[in-house]
Design an enzyme around this catalytic site. Structure first.
Site, PDB file in Angstrom:
ATOM      1  N   GLU A 139       0.827  -1.204   0.000  1.00  0.00           N
ATOM      2  CA  GLU A 139       0.000   0.000   0.000  1.00  0.00           C
ATOM      3  C   GLU A 139       0.863   1.256   0.000  1.00  0.00           C
ATOM      4  O   GLU A 139       1.630   1.482   0.946  1.00  0.00           O
ATOM      5  CB  GLU A 139      -0.903   0.016   1.242  1.00  0.00           C
ATOM      6  CG  GLU A 139      -1.764   1.258   1.347  1.00  0.00           C
ATOM      7  CD  GLU A 139      -2.582   1.309   2.623  1.00  0.00           C
ATOM      8  OE1 GLU A 139      -3.528   2.114   2.684  1.00  0.00           O
ATOM      9  OE2 GLU A 139      -2.276   0.552   3.574  1.00  0.00           O
ATOM     10  N   GLU A 236     -11.717   2.959   6.425  1.00  0.00           N
ATOM     11  CA  GLU A 236     -10.551   3.232   7.265  1.00  0.00           C
ATOM     12  C   GLU A 236     -10.461   4.738   7.506  1.00  0.00           C
ATOM     13  O   GLU A 236      -9.549   5.408   7.047  1.00  0.00           O
ATOM     14  CB  GLU A 236      -9.263   2.696   6.625  1.00  0.00           C
ATOM     15  CG  GLU A 236      -8.094   2.685   7.589  1.00  0.00           C
ATOM     16  CD  GLU A 236      -6.785   2.239   6.940  1.00  0.00           C
ATOM     17  OE1 GLU A 236      -6.011   1.521   7.596  1.00  0.00           O
ATOM     18  OE2 GLU A 236      -6.545   2.606   5.772  1.00  0.00           O
TER      19      GLU A 236
END
Length: 254
Positions: A139, A236
């Site tokens: 990521e 998130e």
């Protein structure tokens, strides 16, 4: 209908992780994901997942020495043994919790030695994960929240995924990080969708609930569905108060 996963690294952090799993189920989430579940008995987490029927989608490898500012180990030269141990630990927990993916955290570093260390760790992780049918995620993190982090653009991540060539190495596409660093979240997602393994979201630029900011998530989620994505999207974001008071967006964006 769009499905959502609660990222318990940010949501319901005022309660133990097993209770956060239960809260996510009550709130109507379709799955959960977490950051670092390693300081809790894995049996307690497994029981909460079994009680609620929620799948655990993913978890992260350890960051290392957090007090000294470490944010991952995989791209740190000279830390091969610790990086592999973090991968082993994460994959063992993924097995116990039924998690389909492990996010291997690179850490703050730069240069050719860091890249070589990251590639080596990813090859090890992909090989270990393949036997259990699990995927490895990488990521890019934006430079404002994670200064110095080795992986900071989707182009860099895509080049590594293509070069390594492991079929179970995928991109964690976080709309928030991409929005902060690159912009054109929709365009980047459409271009990269063939290598995406998970999608996360939060308001840009403040990382709050997805009901405001520069990314229109109602439109984006429809575009994601049109691309054939049918897995839960990871919420998130940082709640602006008690998590239960920040969930009005769910009904509207489904």
């Amino acid at each position: 209908m769009t499905r959502f996963s609660a990222n318990l690294g940010f949501l319901w952090t005022d309660r133990p992780l097993p209770d956060a799993i239960r809260a996510a189920a009550v709130a109507g989430f379709d799955a959960v994901e977490c950051h670092w579940p390693y300081d809790l008995p894995v049996g307690d987490l497994r029981r909460a997942l079994d009680e609620t029927g929620l799948p655990m989608l993913s978890l992260n490898t350890r960051r290392g020495d957090v007090e000294s500012g470490e944010n991952g180990l995989a791209a740190l030269p000279g830390r091969r043994t610790e990086a592999r141990a973090a991968v082993d630990e994460a994959l063992d927990h993924a097995e116990a919790l039924g998690a389909a993916a492990v996010h291997v955290m690179a850490g703050a570093s730069s240069g050719t030695a860091a890249e070589a260390a990251f590639v080596e760790t990813l090859l090890y992780a992909c090989d270990r994960a393949a036997g259990a049918g699990r995927i490895i995620l990488i990521e890019p993190l934006n430079r404002f929240d994670a200064p110095g982090y080795f992986l900071n653009t989707t182009a860099q991540a895509a080049e590594l995924i293509e070069r390594i060539g492991a079929p179970n190495l995928r991109l964690m596409f976080d709309c928030y990080h991409v929005g902060r660093t690159e912009g054109d979240v929709s365009g980047r997602l459409q271009a990269l969708m063939p290598m995406v393994g998970h999608i996360q979201f939060a308001a840009v630029p403040d990382r709050g609930p997805p009901d405001h900011g520069t990314v229109d998530y109602g439109t984006l989620f429809r575009e994601i569905a049109a691309l054939g994505w049918d897995r839960p999207l990871g919420a998130e974001y940082r709640p602006t108060g008690p998590t239960d008071d920040t969930l009005e967006w769910m009904a509207r964006l489904r």
